[in-house]
Design a protein around this motif. Sequence first.
Motif, PDB file in Angstrom:
ATOM      1  N   ILE A 311      22.783 -67.698 -34.839  1.00  0.00           N
ATOM      2  CA  ILE A 311      21.325 -67.759 -34.990  1.00  0.00           C
ATOM      3  C   ILE A 311      20.645 -66.897 -33.941  1.00  0.00           C
ATOM      4  O   ILE A 311      19.664 -66.185 -34.226  1.00  0.00           O
ATOM      5  CB  ILE A 311      20.844 -69.220 -34.888  1.00  0.00           C
ATOM      6  CG1 ILE A 311      21.293 -70.019 -36.120  1.00  0.00           C
ATOM      7  CG2 ILE A 311      19.321 -69.280 -34.736  1.00  0.00           C
ATOM      8  CD1 ILE A 311      21.060 -71.510 -35.997  1.00  0.00           C
ATOM      9  N   LEU A 312      21.151 -66.916 -32.711  1.00  0.00           N
ATOM     10  CA  LEU A 312      20.478 -66.224 -31.611  1.00  0.00           C
ATOM     11  C   LEU A 312      20.728 -64.713 -31.609  1.00  0.00           C
ATOM     12  O   LEU A 312      19.845 -63.949 -31.208  1.00  0.00           O
ATOM     13  CB  LEU A 312      20.922 -66.834 -30.279  1.00  0.00           C
ATOM     14  CG  LEU A 312      20.422 -68.261 -30.019  1.00  0.00           C
ATOM     15  CD1 LEU A 312      21.101 -68.847 -28.790  1.00  0.00           C
ATOM     16  CD2 LEU A 312      18.904 -68.286 -29.851  1.00  0.00           C
ATOM     17  N   GLN A 313      21.888 -64.262 -32.033  1.00  0.00           N
ATOM     18  CA  GLN A 313      22.197 -62.833 -31.938  1.00  0.00           C
ATOM     19  C   GLN A 313      21.169 -61.947 -32.643  1.00  0.00           C
ATOM     20  O   GLN A 313      20.689 -60.961 -32.052  1.00  0.00           O
ATOM     21  CB  GLN A 313      23.594 -62.550 -32.480  1.00  0.00           C
ATOM     22  CG  GLN A 313      23.980 -61.065 -32.417  1.00  0.00           C
ATOM     23  CD  GLN A 313      24.023 -60.510 -31.000  1.00  0.00           C
ATOM     24  OE1 GLN A 313      24.994 -60.692 -30.286  1.00  0.00           O
ATOM     25  NE2 GLN A 313      22.961 -59.814 -30.584  1.00  0.00           N
ATOM     26  N   PRO A 314      20.745 -62.247 -33.875  1.00  0.00           N
ATOM     27  CA  PRO A 314      19.732 -61.374 -34.513  1.00  0.00           C
ATOM     28  C   PRO A 314      18.368 -61.390 -33.811  1.00  0.00           C
ATOM     29  O   PRO A 314      17.575 -60.466 -33.989  1.00  0.00           O
ATOM     30  CB  PRO A 314      19.608 -61.960 -35.932  1.00  0.00           C
ATOM     31  CG  PRO A 314      20.839 -62.760 -36.137  1.00  0.00           C
ATOM     32  CD  PRO A 314      21.213 -63.288 -34.792  1.00  0.00           C
ATOM     33  N   LEU A 315      18.107 -62.425 -33.024  1.00  0.00           N
ATOM     34  CA  LEU A 315      16.834 -62.519 -32.312  1.00  0.00           C
ATOM     35  C   LEU A 315      16.820 -61.658 -31.055  1.00  0.00           C
ATOM     36  O   LEU A 315      15.764 -61.425 -30.469  1.00  0.00           O
ATOM     37  CB  LEU A 315      16.544 -63.972 -31.947  1.00  0.00           C
ATOM     38  CG  LEU A 315      16.512 -64.963 -33.117  1.00  0.00           C
ATOM     39  CD1 LEU A 315      16.231 -66.372 -32.613  1.00  0.00           C
ATOM     40  CD2 LEU A 315      15.479 -64.546 -34.162  1.00  0.00           C
ATOM     41  N   PHE A 316      18.001 -61.175 -30.648  1.00  0.00           N
ATOM     42  CA  PHE A 316      18.132 -60.308 -29.470  1.00  0.00           C
ATOM     43  C   PHE A 316      18.944 -59.070 -29.863  1.00  0.00           C
ATOM     44  O   PHE A 316      20.073 -58.878 -29.405  1.00  0.00           O
ATOM     45  CB  PHE A 316      18.816 -61.055 -28.329  1.00  0.00           C
ATOM     46  CG  PHE A 316      18.048 -62.235 -27.813  1.00  0.00           C
ATOM     47  CD1 PHE A 316      16.971 -62.048 -26.953  1.00  0.00           C
ATOM     48  CD2 PHE A 316      18.392 -63.525 -28.184  1.00  0.00           C
ATOM     49  CE1 PHE A 316      16.260 -63.138 -26.473  1.00  0.00           C
ATOM     50  CE2 PHE A 316      17.687 -64.614 -27.702  1.00  0.00           C
ATOM     51  CZ  PHE A 316      16.610 -64.422 -26.852  1.00  0.00           C
ATOM     52  N   PRO A 317      18.376 -58.213 -30.733  1.00  0.00           N
ATOM     53  CA  PRO A 317      19.157 -57.107 -31.298  1.00  0.00           C
ATOM     54  C   PRO A 317      19.635 -56.090 -30.278  1.00  0.00           C
ATOM     55  O   PRO A 317      20.606 -55.375 -30.532  1.00  0.00           O
ATOM     56  CB  PRO A 317      18.185 -56.471 -32.302  1.00  0.00           C
ATOM     57  CG  PRO A 317      16.817 -56.888 -31.829  1.00  0.00           C
ATOM     58  CD  PRO A 317      16.999 -58.245 -31.240  1.00  0.00           C
ATOM     59  N   ASN A 318      18.998 -56.002 -29.130  1.00  0.00           N
ATOM     60  CA  ASN A 318      19.388 -55.006 -28.125  1.00  0.00           C
ATOM     61  C   ASN A 318      20.133 -55.624 -26.945  1.00  0.00           C
ATOM     62  O   ASN A 318      20.269 -54.991 -25.892  1.00  0.00           O
ATOM     63  CB  ASN A 318      18.145 -54.266 -27.621  1.00  0.00           C
ATOM     64  CG  ASN A 318      17.426 -53.538 -28.742  1.00  0.00           C
ATOM     65  OD1 ASN A 318      18.061 -52.879 -29.567  1.00  0.00           O
ATOM     66  ND2 ASN A 318      16.108 -53.674 -28.794  1.00  0.00           N
ATOM     67  N   ARG A 319      20.595 -56.863 -27.127  1.00  0.00           N
ATOM     68  CA  ARG A 319      21.313 -57.552 -26.057  1.00  0.00           C
ATOM     69  C   ARG A 319      22.624 -58.123 -26.588  1.00  0.00           C
ATOM     70  O   ARG A 319      22.723 -58.497 -27.750  1.00  0.00           O
ATOM     71  CB  ARG A 319      20.459 -58.683 -25.463  1.00  0.00           C
ATOM     72  CG  ARG A 319      19.327 -58.199 -24.577  1.00  0.00           C
ATOM     73  CD  ARG A 319      18.492 -59.373 -24.065  1.00  0.00           C
ATOM     74  NE  ARG A 319      17.670 -58.972 -22.931  1.00  0.00           N
ATOM     75  CZ  ARG A 319      16.503 -58.360 -23.028  1.00  0.00           C
ATOM     76  NH1 ARG A 319      16.005 -58.077 -24.225  1.00  0.00           N
ATOM     77  NH2 ARG A 319      15.829 -58.008 -21.943  1.00  0.00           N
ATOM     78  N   GLU A 320      23.581 -58.220 -25.692  1.00  0.00           N
ATOM     79  CA  GLU A 320      24.837 -58.872 -26.020  1.00  0.00           C
ATOM     80  C   GLU A 320      24.669 -60.373 -25.830  1.00  0.00           C
ATOM     81  O   GLU A 320      24.341 -60.833 -24.726  1.00  0.00           O
ATOM     82  CB  GLU A 320      25.952 -58.342 -25.118  1.00  0.00           C
ATOM     83  CG  GLU A 320      27.317 -58.903 -25.428  1.00  0.00           C
ATOM     84  CD  GLU A 320      28.402 -58.339 -24.532  1.00  0.00           C
ATOM     85  OE1 GLU A 320      29.544 -58.827 -24.626  1.00  0.00           O
ATOM     86  OE2 GLU A 320      28.103 -57.420 -23.736  1.00  0.00           O
TER      87      GLU A 320
END
Length: 351
Positions: A311-320
């Motif tokens: 859920i969180l990964q798409p909310l932070f597209p420029n972060r690992e």
Amino acid sequence: MQHFSATDPTPRSLGFAMPAEWQPHAATWMSWPADDELWFGHLAGVREEFAELVRTIAHFEPVHLLVRDEESEADAAARLGGANVKFHRVPLDDVWMRDNGPIFVRNAGGEVALINWRFNAWGGKFDWQNDDRVPEYVAGALNVPHWDLPVVMEGGALEMNGDGVCLTTRSCLLTDTRNLGLDESKYADWLRAFLGVSKLLWLDGGLENDHTDGHIDTITRFTDEKTIVTSTEADPNDPNHAVMQKNLDDLRQMTDAHGQPFRIVELPLPANYLEGAEGRLPPTYANFYIGNGFVVVPQYGDPNDQRALEILQPLFPNREVIGLPSRQIIEGGGSFHCVTQQQPAGAIWKP
């Protein structure tokens, strides 16, 4: 190093505001766990998880690590090896730097100062006298001008979107053990003057058995100016269900500083019930920490661990987005966001 008081020109009047967490950092500040009694006999496991967290953050940005004594410094140094960490020997009560540490502000020219709020261990629940002095130490270490204020304020009680909006909870800030006599309007005045908040939004409460009385950073977070991720509990028989549902409903009615609705994303709580020495523990995925190019998310060996990362990964597209173990750390009542405090990038203000 210059001191200001509540009666001096305010940060807002001088163009300062608290930046969003996702804006560039100069460093992260943390404290090393040292008291086995406070960790209910779990100190060895807590230090192992802490070391992995510190090493991960230090891979992306410098870490300033406060250590209580010679044993703590030696233990941390042995576990952290050659990580990008600077040690500071400081008397400490505990490790919750988000709450007892300074809150940094920055002006339009990119200059940084800090606010030294009071800290009283969430209404006097634990010892706090040493931890309350940490902001003054940080100010001296950086030689940064700062405001010393008479108001108790914990960083975990405030969630900023970087565009004037702050989220908080009534269950926390309106307790009579923090600032007796401060109501919602007076809190809004303090946060406007000293952190640049133009709109203060209130949720009712947080997680069951959270000794902070329901910090916002354990349940509901901004991931950008327009997006809010908020914890939900699917089981209607769980005590967290009704509170989280009410928060979700309220968030859907709220608007930003420009009157526009937020995008609301639901984030499940861990599926498993975790029991600690003092009853139910408050594990949550919302207690992630955002840094330069990364987000670290607590994991508990739970069926919902992977779902939270997805859920969180798409909310932070420029972060690992990185999941790290926090099963031992949560025994103390908090997780990654609770033990970190960001120092925004920028030159030290020279008034």
